[in-house]
Motif scaffolding. Structure first.
Motif, short mmCIF file in Angstrom:
data_model
loop_
_atom_site.label_atom_id
_atom_site.label_comp_id
_atom_site.label_asym_id
_atom_site.label_seq_id
_atom_site.Cartn_x
_atom_site.Cartn_y
_atom_site.Cartn_z
N ARG A 134 0.83 -1.21 0.00
CA ARG A 134 0.00 0.00 0.00
C ARG A 134 0.86 1.25 0.00
NH1 ARG A 134 -4.52 -2.11 4.42
NH2 ARG A 134 -5.89 -3.15 2.90
N ARG A 194 1.85 2.18 -3.35
CA ARG A 194 0.70 2.45 -4.21
C ARG A 194 0.39 1.28 -5.15
NH1 ARG A 194 0.81 6.10 -0.99
NH2 ARG A 194 0.50 8.33 -1.38
N LEU A 195 0.66 0.05 -4.68
CA LEU A 195 0.31 -1.13 -5.48
C LEU A 195 -1.15 -1.48 -5.25
CD1 LEU A 195 3.43 -3.37 -4.74
CD2 LEU A 195 2.95 -2.13 -6.87
N ASP A 196 -1.80 -1.91 -6.29
CA ASP A 196 -3.18 -2.37 -6.15
C ASP A 196 -3.16 -3.82 -5.66
OD1 ASP A 196 -6.14 -2.27 -6.67
OD2 ASP A 196 -5.59 -3.88 -8.05
N GLY A 212 -4.89 -6.53 -7.47
CA GLY A 212 -4.67 -6.37 -8.91
C GLY A 212 -3.22 -6.50 -9.31
N ASP A 213 -2.33 -5.71 -8.66
CA ASP A 213 -0.90 -5.78 -8.96
C ASP A 213 -0.22 -6.91 -8.18
OD1 ASP A 213 -1.06 -3.51 -10.59
OD2 ASP A 213 -0.82 -2.17 -8.86
N THR A 229 -7.38 -9.89 -0.23
CA THR A 229 -6.05 -9.75 -0.82
C THR A 229 -5.78 -10.73 -1.96
OG1 THR A 229 -5.12 -11.20 0.88
CG2 THR A 229 -5.06 -8.81 1.29
#
Length: 322
Positions: free
Chosen positions: A254, A257-259, A262-263, A321
């Motif tokens: 987080r 800024r990783l999703d 998704g990422d 997650t």
């Protein structure tokens, strides 16, 4: 007249029956036990623990050995203390800090009959050293020992890890990194074996460059993410050996800024309160059941009974997650 005689007289039962209640014998009906206990309470009777120990040839104490105290260790301890207490046994904690000599003090206490049995949660001494004390009293382990004289209630981590891997692959993740625990432990070897077998099953590449070991705490998980996300070749999922590490992975993801998912998908292990609070997908590890089985393995020596162990299995807890 002794207090025991008075209780027997007031209750209308024999001293033998009163003694059975004091010693938590199963050969007393619930109604009889309740009546005798009520009279004891009315008389403010406190049993002499030393006298009971002498009469039974036991200290009524079980030692628990651990290198340190963590949330997971405390969960196991609480379960073990609860069931031990039901049968009249107290517990003593030996916290060793990983010191071999300090740990051996617990085994010397078993030898000197200061405790009736030992439960190993985590240990650093060689199994051959530990097994040499088995002749002095029963020893059971939560840590996997793979020694014929030291029974263990540890479950095969392969099964739980495989559940998590199958889930990630089903969700479309292919580039999976691993945050293992102790590099030399049997559990780590089982998890690594599960990863390599499951990846081979689906004809997926095994990424040994993404093997991380000694990942225990939140800051360890954060460090793994900083290392993995520093280059262009990145995983799309991280499978952790415990929930604290998974929480660290989530925190750093987080921060970068990783999703998630998704990422980067994240899976923990143990199903702690932390994983529930943070919404981390994890593997439920039936710790309370293992703690109960640990006492049941000691029961033949402590109680003269051979109870059936309860069957246990891992299960997947799907959250945000993945």
């Amino acid at each position: 007249m002794s207090t025991l005689d008075e209780i027997a007289k007031l209750s209308g039962f024999s001293k033998t029956t009163v003694s059975r209640v004091l010693n938590h014998s199963p050969h007393v009906s619930p109604e009889t036990r309740e009546k005798i206990l009520a009279i004891m309470k009315e008389m403010d009777y406190v049993p002499n623990r030393n006298a009971i120990s002498l009469s039974k040839g036991q200290t009524q104490q079980i030692g628990m050995i651990t290198m340190d105290l963590s949330e997971l260790i405390l969960r196991f301890m609480n379960g073990f203390v609860e069931i031990s207490g039901r049968y009249g046994f107290q517990t003593i904690i030996y916290t060793t800090g990983g010191d071999r000599q300090k740990e051996l003090q617990a085994f010397e206490d078993l030898k000197r009959k200061r405790v009736d049995a030992l439960l190993i949660l985590t240990s650093v001494n060689d199994t051959n050293v530990i097994s040499s004390y088995c002749k002095y009293g029963p020893i059971v382990s939560w840590q996997r020992m793979d020694h014929p004289e030291i029974p263990s209630v540890a479950m095969n981590q392969y099964d739980g890890y495989a559940l998590a891997l199958e889930h990630l692959i089903e969700r479309g993740y292919r580039r999976i990194a691993n945050a293992f625990g102790r590099p030399s432990s049997i559990n780590t070897r089982s998890r690594r074996f599960a990863y390599e077998q499951i990846m081979d099953k689906y004809s997926l590449p095994v990424h040994e460059k993404w093997y991380y070991s000694s990942i225990y705490r939140i800051r360890d998980g954060e460090r793994v993410v900083r290392s993995l996300m520093g280059g262009t070749d990145r995983p799309d999922a991280i499978l952790c050996s415990n929930d604290l590490a998974a929480a660290g992975v989530l925190s750093e993801a987080r921060r970068q800024r990783l999703d998630v998912p998704g990422d980067l998908a994240i899976v923990g292990f143990d199903n702690s309160e932390l994983s529930r609070t943070l919404g981390i997908t994890t593997v439920r590890n039936p710790i309370a059941g293992q703690a109960e089985n640990a006492f049941l393995l000691l029961a033949p020596a402590l109680l003269g009974r051979n109870p059936q162990l309860q069957p246990l299995s891992f299960s997947l807890v799907k959250r945000e997650t993945t």
